[in-house]
Scaffold this motif. Structure first.
Motif, short mmCIF file in Angstrom:
data_model
loop_
_atom_site.label_atom_id
_atom_site.label_comp_id
_atom_site.label_asym_id
_atom_site.label_seq_id
_atom_site.Cartn_x
_atom_site.Cartn_y
_atom_site.Cartn_z
N LEU B 180 0.84 -1.19 0.00
CA LEU B 180 0.00 0.00 0.00
C LEU B 180 0.88 1.25 0.00
CD1 LEU B 180 -2.82 1.29 0.23
CD2 LEU B 180 -2.53 1.23 2.71
N CYS B 181 1.89 1.26 0.88
CA CYS B 181 2.80 2.41 0.93
C CYS B 181 3.53 2.57 -0.40
CB CYS B 181 3.83 2.23 2.06
SG CYS B 181 3.11 2.19 3.69
N PHE B 182 3.93 1.44 -0.97
CA PHE B 182 4.63 1.46 -2.25
C PHE B 182 3.74 2.08 -3.33
CE2 PHE B 182 6.41 -0.99 -5.97
CZ PHE B 182 7.65 -0.37 -5.95
N ALA B 183 2.47 1.67 -3.33
CA ALA B 183 1.54 2.21 -4.33
C ALA B 183 1.34 3.71 -4.13
CB ALA B 183 0.20 1.47 -4.22
N VAL B 184 1.21 4.12 -2.87
CA VAL B 184 1.03 5.56 -2.61
C VAL B 184 2.25 6.33 -3.08
CG1 VAL B 184 0.74 7.32 -0.83
CG2 VAL B 184 -0.54 5.19 -0.69
N LEU B 185 3.43 5.77 -2.83
CA LEU B 185 4.66 6.43 -3.26
C LEU B 185 4.71 6.59 -4.78
CD1 LEU B 185 7.56 7.49 -2.76
CD2 LEU B 185 8.34 5.14 -2.93
N LEU B 186 4.43 5.50 -5.49
CA LEU B 186 4.47 5.57 -6.95
C LEU B 186 3.41 6.56 -7.46
CD1 LEU B 186 5.06 1.89 -8.11
CD2 LEU B 186 6.70 3.74 -7.80
N ALA B 187 2.24 6.52 -6.84
CA ALA B 187 1.18 7.46 -7.23
C ALA B 187 1.64 8.88 -6.97
CB ALA B 187 -0.10 7.15 -6.46
N GLY B 188 2.33 9.10 -5.84
CA GLY B 188 2.82 10.43 -5.52
C GLY B 188 3.82 10.91 -6.55
N ILE B 189 4.76 10.03 -6.94
CA ILE B 189 5.76 10.41 -7.95
C ILE B 189 5.07 10.71 -9.28
CG2 ILE B 189 7.74 9.60 -9.29
CD1 ILE B 189 8.67 8.08 -6.84
N TYR B 190 4.08 9.87 -9.61
CA TYR B 190 3.36 10.09 -10.86
C TYR B 190 2.62 11.43 -10.83
CZ TYR B 190 0.02 9.34 -14.64
OH TYR B 190 -0.72 9.49 -15.79
N LEU B 191 2.01 11.69 -9.68
CA LEU B 191 1.29 12.96 -9.51
C LEU B 191 2.23 14.14 -9.73
CD1 LEU B 191 -1.42 14.34 -8.40
CD2 LEU B 191 -0.21 14.44 -6.22
N VAL B 192 3.42 14.07 -9.10
CA VAL B 192 4.38 15.17 -9.24
C VAL B 192 4.81 15.30 -10.70
CG1 VAL B 192 6.71 15.93 -8.64
CG2 VAL B 192 5.18 15.08 -6.86
N ALA B 193 5.05 14.16 -11.36
CA ALA B 193 5.47 14.20 -12.76
C ALA B 193 4.40 14.87 -13.62
CB ALA B 193 5.74 12.78 -13.28
N ARG B 194 3.13 14.51 -13.38
CA ARG B 194 2.05 15.12 -14.14
C ARG B 194 1.95 16.60 -13.84
NH1 ARG B 194 -1.70 12.00 -16.91
NH2 ARG B 194 -2.35 14.07 -17.63
N ILE B 195 2.09 16.95 -12.55
CA ILE B 195 1.94 18.35 -12.18
C ILE B 195 3.03 19.21 -12.80
CG2 ILE B 195 2.14 19.99 -10.26
CD1 ILE B 195 0.62 18.05 -8.53
N VAL B 196 4.30 18.76 -12.68
CA VAL B 196 5.37 19.66 -13.12
C VAL B 196 5.41 19.80 -14.64
CG1 VAL B 196 6.80 19.26 -11.10
CG2 VAL B 196 7.16 17.85 -13.11
N ASN B 197 4.82 18.86 -15.34
CA ASN B 197 4.80 19.00 -16.80
C ASN B 197 3.50 19.61 -17.32
OD1 ASN B 197 7.39 17.96 -17.40
ND2 ASN B 197 6.64 15.96 -16.79
N SER B 198 2.59 19.93 -16.40
CA SER B 198 1.36 20.59 -16.83
C SER B 198 1.60 22.08 -16.95
CB SER B 198 0.25 20.32 -15.82
OG SER B 198 0.55 21.01 -14.62
N ARG B 199 0.62 22.77 -17.44
CA ARG B 199 0.72 24.23 -17.53
C ARG B 199 0.92 24.80 -16.14
NH1 ARG B 199 -2.80 28.27 -16.97
NH2 ARG B 199 -2.58 30.15 -18.25
N PHE B 200 0.13 24.26 -15.19
CA PHE B 200 0.24 24.71 -13.79
C PHE B 200 1.67 24.56 -13.28
CE2 PHE B 200 0.22 23.44 -9.30
CZ PHE B 200 -0.44 24.50 -8.73
N GLY B 201 2.26 23.38 -13.56
CA GLY B 201 3.60 23.11 -13.08
C GLY B 201 4.64 24.00 -13.74
N LEU B 202 4.41 24.31 -15.02
CA LEU B 202 5.35 25.18 -15.71
C LEU B 202 5.33 26.58 -15.10
CD1 LEU B 202 4.85 24.06 -19.41
CD2 LEU B 202 6.69 23.47 -17.83
N VAL B 203 4.13 27.03 -14.72
CA VAL B 203 4.05 28.33 -14.06
C VAL B 203 4.82 28.28 -12.74
CG1 VAL B 203 2.51 30.01 -12.99
CG2 VAL B 203 1.86 28.90 -15.13
N ILE B 204 4.61 27.17 -11.99
CA ILE B 204 5.29 27.03 -10.70
C ILE B 204 6.81 27.06 -10.90
CG2 ILE B 204 5.77 25.36 -8.86
CD1 ILE B 204 3.19 26.82 -8.46
N GLN B 205 7.30 26.34 -11.92
CA GLN B 205 8.75 26.32 -12.16
C GLN B 205 9.25 27.67 -12.64
OE1 GLN B 205 10.55 22.68 -13.77
NE2 GLN B 205 8.48 21.98 -14.17
#
Lengths: 305, 327
Positions: B180-205
């Motif tokens: 379960l922890c492993f899945a949450v971790l992978l989901a978290g990394i995936y979430l961050v990957a999606r966020i930073v490559n989105s328009r929202f994430g580009l603004v943040i960067q």
């Protein structure tokens, strides 16, 4: 009323101690732009040195002086070996590196002095209390702390504002490249400033040692308070650190003494006994957050930044 | 400053794909996936417990990296979210609400709410003042939980029953909990990957690189940054809920400022602003800590100088080292 005055004095005493710590921190921060989490370790080392030298020499005064000198030397050695390599890095790297130093010093103290704490016994004449105002007796040693810190504050003010070294320090804070270009040995200056900060932190540790147990990690919570002080006061401002230290010391002590009773009037006794101490510990941080919201650069922002 | 202008990879995932960092990350993730298999074969239950903890703190590091690495918001109070998430679970459990379907959303919501308040107040300051104000808020929460007498105060609170998820998941099964922890971790990394490559994430960067310029071209950065702050807080709150279930215990110590320092160390050690850096940093830091404490009685005597050396010599942490050698 008498109790109130006594608590205020305790608050000022804590404030003075915080000032000693914060002055070194704000100097290093303002001049070298270094976030130093290991500052609390120097405070801890000062206390351990004093306790050790007191056992060796049997004299309290000799122990204080020796501890001060050794603290300054340790600080300068630390600057030369490690700290000076961090100046050019980001604040985040400072946090990482000095966090490592903090871990190192805690462990080194455990290795050298063992996990049990130490005590520093005061000479008998300092144990008594004196009558300062009719009806109010106050421990001599706490008065000594207040006076010694005031003397250090005055000395620091004199050094920074009236001497050539102080002039260089102030110049270094506003434009380090220019000072270097004018032929000042900026490396040496930084080493001296760091040593001065270490001596101040060590002095705070020495003064506090007889009141508290000298133990590992004693510098960690007070370091955070010292950071609060320099943030409220404005980074790099010694005057700001002085004012903020007294404010923080008073809020902490007076809040701790009176908030539980005050809350007792509105809440049940039980709830007040729980909430009171928590609220008074929080109050400093609330004040700091409040000040930063309205004055994001602290009360006395240094002119240069 | 020029280094920080060169380094930001606007397409972090694609950038990482090209480097040795990703190969290592894939190897680490594969190894982590196989840990329960190994521990079942060898019967080494301690190792499974250790790695569960590694995964949970890695989630915290991933969350911190989102705001600190990509957003340039150096939060020195991130352990507060671990504490809030943990106390949400612990307090509800003590009050007789044992369902994870209630506990975990409350943990996430409470952390998000706290992040919203802290973000709204502290994002007005910058630089080292921001570092210190986030620390101050975390200290406040720290003293609040010390004041919670009913929930153990300074001594902490034992959680007698892990969150129950009906018949779907049994958290008492260590392997289930690990995955379960492993899945949450992978989901978290995936979430961050999606966020930073989105328009929202580009603004943040973009805000990290130059906030004033982002404002000048019309982005209300004062709305983007708190949003990012809240997402990170919510994710770390979930990690806190996991941590409480893992340890069966909550105490103010889990939000002491040195714990926030540990999280920063993990992120910087692994590689700030890289997708897999926080995971690698958490694995290396916690295993180093564990290994050294077995090797010697004084582990921090070695760990401390290692951190100092990383701060002085390793630009960009372990990811940066890998990238530098390959590139």
């Amino acid at each position: 009323m008498l109790y109130f005055i006594e608590q205020c004095l305790n608050g000022i005493q804590l404030g003075m101690l915080l000032f000693l710590l914060a002055a070194g921190l704000t100097l290093v921060f303002g001049i070298m732009d270094l976030v130093n989490l290991a500052h609390g370790s120097l405070y801890m080392l000062g206390a351990y040195f004093a306790a050790t030298f007191a056992i060796w020499t049997g004299s309290f005064v000799a122990a204080v002086i020796l501890a001060l000198v050794v603290s300054a030397l340790v600080g300068m050695a630390l600057e030369i070996v490690a700290i000076r390599r961090l100046y050019a890095r980001s604040h985040l790297d400072h946090v990482l590196g000095t966090f490592g130093l903090l871990l190192f010093f805690n462990e080194a103290v455990r290795l050298i002095w063992g996990p049990a704490g130490m005590t520093l016994t005061l000479p008998p004449q300092m144990l008594a209390a004196v009558q300062i105002i009719p009806g109010i007796y106050y421990p001599i040693y706490r008065l000594v702390i207040i006076l010694a810190a005031l003397a250090v504050a005055a000395l620091l003010y004199f050094v920074v504002m009236r001497t050539r070294l102080g002039m260089l320090i102030r110049a270094g804070a506003s434009n380090r490249e220019m000072v270097g270009a004018l032929g000042v040995n900026i490396k040496l200056l930084y080493t001296l400033v760091f040593g001065l900060g270490a001596a101040l932190a060590g002095f705070a540790g020495v003064m506090q040692a007889p009141i508290l147990t000298v133990q590992i990690g004693m510098g960690e919570n007070i370091l955070i308070l010292a950071f609060v002080v320099i943030i409220i006061g404005g980074i790099g401002s010694i005057r700001g650190a002085f004012v903020a230290a007294i404010v923080v010391g008073l809020i902490d002590t007076v809040g701790r003494a009176f908030l539980p009773d005050l809350l007792g009037h509105i809440l049940s006794t039980n709830a007040a006994a729980t909430l009171g101490p928590a609220l008074s510990s929080m109050s400093i941080y609330m004040v700091m957050a409040g000040i930063l919201i309205f004055r994001p650069e602290g009360l006395f922002p240094a002119a240069s930044r | 400053m020029s280094a920080s202008l060169e380094r930001p990879s606007l397409d972090a995932a694609a950038d990482a794909r090209l480097t040795g960092g990703t190969a290592i990350a894939v190897a680490v993730i594969a190894a982590l996936a196989l840990v329960p298999v190994y521990t079942t074969l060898t019967g080494n239950a301690f190792l499974l417990t250790l790695f569960t903890r590694v995964l949970i703190l890695a989630i915290g590091a991933v969350s911190l990296n989102l705001i600190m690495g990509y957003g340039g918001m150096v939060s020195f109070g991130h352990a507060a979210y671990l504490g809030i998430g943990g106390y949400a679970v612990g307090i509800l459990a003590k009050e007789g609400i044992g369902s994870g379907f209630v506990q975990w959303p409350v943990a996430v919501a409470a952390s998000a709410l706290y992040a919203l308040v802290v973000g709204a107040l502290s994002l007005r300051t910058r630089g080292v003042y921001f570092i210190m104000i986030t620390l101050a808020f975390a200290q406040m929460i720290y003293y609040v939980v010390i004041g919670l007498d009913r929930y153990g105060g300074d001594d902490g609170l034992t959680i007698y029953r892990r969150s129950s998820f009906g018949g779907i998941l049994d958290l008492n099964n260590k392997t289930v909990f690990y995955y379960l922890c492993f899945a949450v971790l992978l989901a978290g990394i995936y979430l961050v990957a999606r966020i930073v490559n989105s328009r929202f994430g580009l603004v943040i960067q973009g805000t990290r690189a130059n906030e004033r310029r982002m404002q000048a071209i019309g982005f209300p950065t004062f709305r983007y940054k708190p949003a990012c702050f809240v997402i990170a807080g919510a994710l770390c709150g979930l990690a806190g809920a996991l941590l409480a279930n893992h340890a069966n215990f909550i105490s103010p110590a889990m939000m002491h400022w040195t714990r926030s320092g540990d999280l920063i160390v993990m992120v910087v050690l692994g590689g700030l602003g890289t997708l897999f850096g926080p995971l690698i940093g958490a694995v290396v830091f916690l295993l180093l800590e564990e290994g050294l404490s077995r090797l010697t009685e004084y582990p921090d005597l070695i760990l401390g100088p290692i951190l100092l050396l990383v701060a002085i010599y390793a630009h960009g942490g372990i990811e940066g080292l890998l990238r530098g050698r390959r590139g």
